[in-house]
Design a protein around this motif. Structure first.
Motif, PDB file in Angstrom:
ATOM      1  N   VAL A  38       0.864  -1.172   0.000  1.00  0.00           N
ATOM      2  CA  VAL A  38       0.000   0.000   0.000  1.00  0.00           C
ATOM      3  C   VAL A  38       0.905   1.229   0.000  1.00  0.00           C
ATOM      4  CG1 VAL A  38      -1.844   1.230   1.182  1.00  0.00           C
ATOM      5  CG2 VAL A  38      -1.737  -1.271   1.302  1.00  0.00           C
ATOM      6  N   CYS A  39       0.678   2.130  -0.951  1.00  0.00           N
ATOM      7  CA  CYS A  39       1.516   3.309  -1.139  1.00  0.00           C
ATOM      8  C   CYS A  39       0.705   4.545  -0.750  1.00  0.00           C
ATOM      9  CB  CYS A  39       1.923   3.362  -2.615  1.00  0.00           C
ATOM     10  SG  CYS A  39       2.934   4.763  -3.111  1.00  0.00           S
ATOM     11  N   GLY A  40       1.395   5.641  -0.452  1.00  0.00           N
ATOM     12  CA  GLY A  40       0.714   6.875  -0.081  1.00  0.00           C
ATOM     13  C   GLY A  40      -0.297   7.338  -1.125  1.00  0.00           C
ATOM     14  N   GLY A  59      -4.049  -0.245  -6.337  1.00  0.00           N
ATOM     15  CA  GLY A  59      -2.780  -0.960  -6.149  1.00  0.00           C
ATOM     16  C   GLY A  59      -1.836  -0.841  -7.324  1.00  0.00           C
ATOM     17  N   HIS A  60      -0.545  -0.579  -7.042  1.00  0.00           N
ATOM     18  CA  HIS A  60       0.423  -0.488  -8.134  1.00  0.00           C
ATOM     19  C   HIS A  60       1.821  -1.016  -7.795  1.00  0.00           C
ATOM     20  CE1 HIS A  60       1.017   3.204  -5.855  1.00  0.00           C
ATOM     21  NE2 HIS A  60       2.246   3.227  -6.320  1.00  0.00           N
ATOM     22  N   GLU A  61       2.134  -1.212  -6.511  1.00  0.00           N
ATOM     23  CA  GLU A  61       3.463  -1.747  -6.163  1.00  0.00           C
ATOM     24  C   GLU A  61       3.307  -3.235  -5.939  1.00  0.00           C
ATOM     25  OE1 GLU A  61       5.235   0.204  -2.799  1.00  0.00           O
ATOM     26  OE2 GLU A  61       4.680   2.178  -3.549  1.00  0.00           O
ATOM     27  N   PHE A  62       3.979  -4.045  -6.750  1.00  0.00           N
ATOM     28  CA  PHE A  62       3.694  -5.478  -6.616  1.00  0.00           C
ATOM     29  C   PHE A  62       4.800  -6.365  -7.183  1.00  0.00           C
ATOM     30  CE2 PHE A  62       2.745  -7.324 -10.822  1.00  0.00           C
ATOM     31  CZ  PHE A  62       2.903  -6.183 -11.587  1.00  0.00           C
ATOM     32  N   ASN A 159       9.129  -1.247  -7.871  1.00  0.00           N
ATOM     33  CA  ASN A 159       8.605  -0.557  -9.059  1.00  0.00           C
ATOM     34  C   ASN A 159       8.044   0.825  -8.749  1.00  0.00           C
ATOM     35  OD1 ASN A 159       6.146  -1.107  -7.841  1.00  0.00           O
ATOM     36  ND2 ASN A 159       5.155  -1.767  -9.725  1.00  0.00           N
ATOM     37  N   CYS A 160       8.146   1.257  -7.489  1.00  0.00           N
ATOM     38  CA  CYS A 160       7.698   2.617  -7.168  1.00  0.00           C
ATOM     39  C   CYS A 160       8.874   3.353  -6.537  1.00  0.00           C
ATOM     40  CB  CYS A 160       6.471   2.571  -6.258  1.00  0.00           C
ATOM     41  SG  CYS A 160       5.710   4.177  -5.989  1.00  0.00           S
ATOM     42  N   GLY A 161       8.986   3.317  -5.216  1.00  0.00           N
ATOM     43  CA  GLY A 161       9.972   4.136  -4.518  1.00  0.00           C
ATOM     44  C   GLY A 161      11.421   3.902  -4.921  1.00  0.00           C
TER      45      GLY A 161
END
Ligand SMILES: [Zn+2]
Ligand SMILES: [Zn+2]
Length: 364
Positions: A38-40, A59-62, A159-161
């Motif tokens: 779970v991302c901000g 949802g997008h970080e996986f 894939n995010c931070g």
């Protein structure tokens, strides 16, 4: 085969809905989601505070594993052979290669980047987000095989931070011997501490939460500036000058998302230094802060904002984790795990958190 998605049906209202898992079109891949963070940004979307996104699959970080390969897909975007069962991760946006941004090679600025992300669940291929049993990787979406031996909880945030700070610090020109000041030791800041450290910089983390200060050290910060000890911007700037021979930091990375922190970054940077802005993403009157532009001129600062990342930075992020994941507690960036039907609770926990993030494990 049926699959499920956690979809936002209204502000603070998440529904789990069931759809047929599609066959991948040529060039596409269908993955089963193993774990999603779970991302901000999900908090923002959850409250309908996002300027554009409303009803959508969240949802997008996986990290997932391949269940079906579309015609013609034999390798990932690094040329590594792929087959069913391989773990993969993908940037959360598309790269159309046809828009003005893509024509310049600025793939992270692709104008169709979010063509599927914000779509409601009933729009095919339904599995637009990572809080779901399955995830559809489009033909215009990069993806990479995850190296063996990297635990899911270490990879899920890549894939995010992690890709984001790799892109920003690389483009800022950070190099060995530099001092990097990281404002904020949340997920992005901790990734930045590790990346900065391994790029050969001395990392100084500015943060107010004791657990995060402790984590910042474990992620590679050599010095920390405790905001409880240095409560005003002037005191923090003084401390950073002390730590940098009176001159200021070579690179300052802003990842707090607090507008005033950007103004502070201008103070912390040395003359000729670089300010990297990633944390502040909101626009509009309520996010404005007063600043004297002359400071930028007189210090001859470089200021660069970064949104998303060139997709191949995800490949670098995976290689970085492969090399360094044992040296820092990447697995501790998430703590509690939630099943799909508790996505709403997980997002509320993310909003209230001080340190570790919640994760969604669809198989729970
Ligand atoms: Zn994210
Ligand atoms: Zn494009």
């Amino acid at each position: 085969m049926k699959g499920m998605v956690a979809a936002l049906a209204g502000p603070e209202r998440v529904e789990v809905r069931s759809f047929d898992v599609p066959e991948p079109e040529p060039g596409a891949v269908v993955a089963r989601v193993r774990r999603a963070n779970v991302c901000g940004s999900e908090v923002h979307i959850y409250h309908f505070h996002h300027p554009l996104i409303r009803e959508c699959v969240l949802g997008h970080e996986f990290v997932g594993e391949i269940v079906a390969l579309g015609e013609g897909v034999t390798t990932d975007y690094a040329g590594q052979p792929v087959r069913e069962g391989d773990r993969v991760t993908a940037p959360y946006y598309l790269t159309c290669r046809r828009c003005p941004a893509c024509l310049r090679g600025d793939f992270n600025l692709c104008q169709r980047a979010y063509a599927f992300w914000s779509r409601p669940p009933e729009v095919e291929p339904h599995f637009h987000g990572a809080f779901a049993t399955h995830y559809y990787i489009h033909p215009d979406q990069y993806f990479y095989r995850v190296p063996e031996g990297l635990p899911d909880e270490v990879v899920a945030g890549a894939n995010c931070g992690l890709s984001q700070v790799l892109f920003g610090l690389h483009r800022a020109g950070l190099s060995a011997g530099d001092t990097l000041v990281v404002q904020g030791a949340g997920g992005l800041g901790l990734y930045a501490a590790a990346v900065g450290r391994h790029m050969g910089a001395r990392v100084v983390a500015v943060e107010g939460i004791p657990e995060r200060l402790e984590l910042a050290r474990r992620f590679g910060a050599e010095e920390v500036v405790d905001m409880a000890e240095h409560p005003t911007p002037g005191e923090r700037a003084g401390r950073v000058r002390e730590l940098t021979g009176g001159y200021g930091a070579d690179v300052v990375l802003e990842v707090t998302g607090v507008p005033a922190a950007f103004v502070e970054a201008l103070e912390l940077a040395r003359p000729g230094g670089c300010v990297v802005e990633i944390g502040n993403v909101n626009v509009g009157r309520e996010h404005e802060v007063p600043l004297a532009p002359g400071l930028i001129t007189r210090k001859m600062l470089r200021i660069q904002g970064f949104v998303r990342y060139q997709p191949w930075y995800l490949h670098r992020a995976l290689r970085f984790l492969e090399q360094h994941h044992r040296e820092h507690p990447f697995g501790e960036l998430t703590d509690r795990e939630y099943p799909l039907k508790q996505v709403g609770e997980a997002i509320e926990r993310e909003e209230a958190r001080r340190v570790a993030r919640p994760a969604i494990v669809p198989d729970l």
